[in-house]
Design a protein around this motif. Structure first.
Motif, short mmCIF file in Angstrom:
data_model
loop_
_atom_site.label_atom_id
_atom_site.label_comp_id
_atom_site.label_asym_id
_atom_site.label_seq_id
_atom_site.Cartn_x
_atom_site.Cartn_y
_atom_site.Cartn_z
N GLY A 59 33.88 55.91 48.63
CA GLY A 59 33.38 54.61 49.06
C GLY A 59 32.65 53.83 47.99
O GLY A 59 31.70 53.11 48.29
N VAL A 60 33.10 53.95 46.75
CA VAL A 60 32.44 53.22 45.68
C VAL A 60 32.77 51.73 45.77
O VAL A 60 33.84 51.35 46.24
CB VAL A 60 32.85 53.75 44.29
CG1 VAL A 60 32.41 55.18 44.12
CG2 VAL A 60 34.35 53.63 44.08
N ARG A 61 31.86 50.90 45.34
CA ARG A 61 32.12 49.46 45.33
C ARG A 61 33.18 49.14 44.29
O ARG A 61 33.18 49.68 43.19
CB ARG A 61 30.83 48.69 45.05
CG ARG A 61 29.78 48.84 46.13
CD ARG A 61 28.60 47.93 45.86
NE ARG A 61 28.01 48.20 44.54
CZ ARG A 61 27.04 47.48 44.00
NH1 ARG A 61 26.56 46.43 44.65
NH2 ARG A 61 26.56 47.80 42.81
N ARG A 62 34.06 48.26 44.65
CA ARG A 62 35.18 47.92 43.78
C ARG A 62 34.73 47.43 42.41
O ARG A 62 35.32 47.78 41.39
CB ARG A 62 36.04 46.86 44.46
CG ARG A 62 37.35 46.54 43.76
CD ARG A 62 37.53 45.13 43.23
NE ARG A 62 36.48 44.20 43.50
CZ ARG A 62 36.60 43.17 44.31
NH1 ARG A 62 37.72 42.98 44.97
NH2 ARG A 62 35.61 42.32 44.47
N GLU A 63 33.66 46.65 42.39
CA GLU A 63 33.20 46.11 41.12
C GLU A 63 32.61 47.18 40.20
O GLU A 63 32.38 46.94 39.01
CB GLU A 63 32.18 45.00 41.33
CG GLU A 63 30.96 45.39 42.13
CD GLU A 63 31.12 45.08 43.61
OE1 GLU A 63 30.08 44.85 44.27
OE2 GLU A 63 32.27 45.09 44.10
N ASP A 64 32.36 48.38 40.75
CA ASP A 64 31.77 49.45 39.95
C ASP A 64 32.82 50.36 39.29
O ASP A 64 32.45 51.30 38.58
CB ASP A 64 30.83 50.30 40.80
CG ASP A 64 29.59 49.54 41.24
OD1 ASP A 64 29.26 48.53 40.58
OD2 ASP A 64 28.96 49.93 42.24
N VAL A 65 34.10 50.13 39.55
CA VAL A 65 35.15 50.96 38.97
C VAL A 65 36.24 50.06 38.37
O VAL A 65 36.43 48.93 38.80
CB VAL A 65 35.80 51.90 40.01
CG1 VAL A 65 34.82 52.95 40.48
CG2 VAL A 65 36.38 51.13 41.17
N GLY A 66 36.91 50.58 37.38
CA GLY A 66 38.07 49.91 36.81
C GLY A 66 39.33 50.69 37.14
O GLY A 66 39.28 51.82 37.65
N MET A 67 40.49 50.12 36.85
CA MET A 67 41.74 50.79 37.15
C MET A 67 41.87 52.14 36.43
O MET A 67 42.34 53.11 37.03
CB MET A 67 42.92 49.87 36.82
CG MET A 67 44.20 50.29 37.52
SD MET A 67 45.55 49.11 37.28
CE MET A 67 44.85 47.66 38.06
N PRO A 68 41.44 52.27 35.17
CA PRO A 68 41.51 53.59 34.54
C PRO A 68 40.69 54.64 35.29
O PRO A 68 41.08 55.82 35.35
CB PRO A 68 40.96 53.34 33.14
CG PRO A 68 41.21 51.89 32.88
CD PRO A 68 41.01 51.23 34.21
N ASP A 69 39.55 54.22 35.87
CA ASP A 69 38.73 55.16 36.64
C ASP A 69 39.49 55.66 37.87
O ASP A 69 39.42 56.84 38.23
CB ASP A 69 37.42 54.49 37.08
CG ASP A 69 36.61 53.97 35.91
OD1 ASP A 69 36.47 54.71 34.93
OD2 ASP A 69 36.12 52.82 35.99
N LEU A 70 40.22 54.74 38.53
CA LEU A 70 40.97 55.12 39.72
C LEU A 70 42.10 56.08 39.37
O LEU A 70 42.32 57.07 40.08
CB LEU A 70 41.54 53.87 40.40
CG LEU A 70 40.52 52.87 40.96
CD1 LEU A 70 41.24 51.69 41.61
CD2 LEU A 70 39.60 53.54 41.98
N VAL A 71 42.80 55.79 38.29
CA VAL A 71 43.90 56.66 37.87
C VAL A 71 43.37 58.07 37.54
O VAL A 71 43.96 59.07 37.94
CB VAL A 71 44.64 56.06 36.68
CG1 VAL A 71 45.66 57.05 36.12
CG2 VAL A 71 45.34 54.77 37.08
N THR A 72 42.27 58.12 36.83
CA THR A 72 41.68 59.42 36.49
C THR A 72 41.25 60.18 37.74
O THR A 72 41.47 61.39 37.85
CB THR A 72 40.48 59.23 35.56
OG1 THR A 72 40.92 58.59 34.36
CG2 THR A 72 39.83 60.57 35.21
N ALA A 73 40.66 59.47 38.70
CA ALA A 73 40.23 60.12 39.94
C ALA A 73 41.43 60.62 40.74
O ALA A 73 41.36 61.66 41.40
CB ALA A 73 39.41 59.13 40.79
#
Length: 494
Positions: free
Chosen positions: A215-229
């Motif tokens: 449930g992280v705020r969208r503005e606190d993550v970038g696309m590379p963070d999502l891919v890594t997760a």
């Protein structure tokens, strides 16, 4: 206006046999927010959605709904359509407890309730129209309309844009903003990370049944963070193949082809070892061109030569000419979901083409399937029932079925629809291998980035005609979008 939690799930655990599909998953859905749920195929997203909707009981964990969510309920729109193609739009919108008057169906009341919702979605269809005659994108919007007619307080959208053209996606995004303005909590399950960054207020990522971002705020993550997760590392890049285009007669030739109301004077070729894309807005004619190659659409004027055998009169005729066809709707046209992986994989090569003799042993068919599934990195066993596989692995079964035919011509209609970035990369690898092996590949995709990544060139269709060919430095998402929009929507074809 600030809204509280509509739904809160904590410590959800679900096992199938010895495999944990969910391992202590948490999620909280707040009113007035779009909460994106992402993860690879097999990460546990479908299991979580089924638990949230009440169709599956968890082994452990708690699920709480706010009072208003209990009264309004949870509506789920699945990626795989649960509609009735032989019924009208109206009948699909009111499958349960439709309005009645004097004991009879009150069609006027149904239409009065349906028209505002259809208009809100930008779906310009008559309620009495037969659903099966609508394009797949309109069918998907119809399913969303059915969910909205229930006036839910929690709405779950599972891959809602996987079959939608860009204009329909824009309309849906406007509708989502309206719904969140009413305080509805939306769980948005998607593989398109661009949509997550554009639409969601919060993001939860699953990997192997566990929450890696909660449930992280969208503005606190970038696309590379999502891919890594999602993957635990950077995604595998598509294999860059060595060009193997030959100078011999091209396996695919269309010259001056006309199909009334769909195609007008279409001319193009696809050479062996080449990956050629076709692109256009809904109804632009690019999908009708694929249908001609596959023997699914008759031609009124023009020359067609597929595999050196002229115009195929049917899909079976096209298959005999060396054509493999991977459809966008895998469940309706690509799979026997109640059969095993090996039965699906050998269905065309053995039953239709007679490869392997009159009566090969089951052990031999299973062995061949195992070779293909290993090549495709499919998670599962040849004896697994296809319906129990994840969406990405089901798509791999479709690929395996056609790879077994050793095709000379491969036609792909949205081949990575509804699969995650990992499976998408693997599909692209297989496309590159097919072309490097000398196959002629023809591909359509609603994902413009996919076309730019895998194609040597892309033909742009507008109003049933090819208006531009893009290649090299000009083959970009931006240029594709500009070229497709140049002539607007035709309203004909699929």
């Amino acid at each position: 206006m600030t809204y509280g939690d509509m739904l809160a799930a904590q410590g959800l655990v679900k096992s199938y046999g010895g495999v944990r599909a969910l391992d202590g998953a948490d999620i909280r859905l707040r009113g007035g927010e779009v909460h994106a749920l992402v993860g690879e195929n097999g990460a546990g997203k479908s299991t979580l959605v089924r638990i949230l909707s009440g169709t599956l009981r968890p082994d452990e964990g708690t699920l709480r709904l706010a009072p208003e969510a209990r009264s309004g309920g949870i509506a789920v729109v699945s990626q795989e359509l649960s509609l009735f193609p032989d019924l009208s739009v109206r009948e699909n919108l009111f499958p349960y407890r439709p309005p009645r008057r004097f004991g009879l169906l009150d069609r006027s009341a149904m239409d009065r309730a349906a028209r505002p919702v259809l208009a809100e979605l930008g779906l310009d269809v008559e309620p009495g129209a037969l659903l099966g005659e609508l394009p797949l994108a309109d069918q998907q919007l119809t399913e969303i309309a059915r969910a909205l007619l229930r006036r839910p307080r929690v709405l779950v959208l599972d891959e809602p844009t996987s079959a939608l053209p860009a204009a329909a996606v824009d309309r849906l995004e406007r509708v989502l903003r309206t719904l969140t303005g009413r305080g509805i909590a939306i769980l948005y399950v998607t593989h398109f990370l661009e949509e997550v960054m554009r639409l969601a207020q919060r993001v939860t990522v699953l990997r192997d049944g566990r929450v890696t971002l909660a449930g992280v705020r969208r503005e606190d993550v970038g696309m590379p963070d999502l891919v890594t997760a999602m993957l635990g590392g950077t995604p595998q890049q598509p294999v860059r193949r060595t060009r193997a285009v030959t100078d011999g007669p091209p396996p695919v030739v269309l010259s001056g082809v006309c199909v009334p109301g769909r195609l007008a004077d279409v001319t193009f070729t696809v050479r062996a070892g080449e990956v050629v894309g076709v692109a256009g807005l809904q109804g632009a004619g690019h999908l009708d061109a694929l249908a001609v190659v596959c023997g699914r659409t008759a031609v009124s004027v023009g020359r067609v030569d597929i595999g050196g055998r002229g115009l195929p009169r049917s899909l079976r005729d096209a298959v005999r000419a060396g054509v493999a066809f991977v459809p966008s709707d895998r469940k309706r046209y690509g799979l026997m979901t109640d059969r095993t992986v090996w039965e699906n994989t050998t269905a065309v090569s053995w039953l239709a083409l007679g490869r392997g003799g009159f009566m090969p042993s089951r052990a031999e068919l299973v062995r061949r399937t195992g070779d293909l599934t290993e090549r495709l990195r499919l998670r599962g066993d040849p004896h697994d029932v296809v319906a129990r596989l994840s969406g990405g692995n089901q798509q791999k079964v479709v690929f395996a079925k056609w790879l077994a035919t050793e095709p000379r011509i491969v036609v792909l209609d949205d081949p990575t629809r509804g699969v995650d970035v990992g499976v998408r990369s693997e599909m692209h690898r297989i496309v590159g291998e097919l072309a490097a092996g000398g196959a002629a590949v023809l591909i359509s995709s609603t994902d413009l980035a996919e076309l730019t990544e895998v194609c040597d060139r892309v033909l742009v269709f507008v109003r049933g005609r090819t208006v531009e060919e893009l290649s090299g430095a000009r083959l970009t998402e931006h240029q594709l979008a500009v070229s497709m929009q140049a002539g607007g929507r035709t309203g004909t074809g699929r």
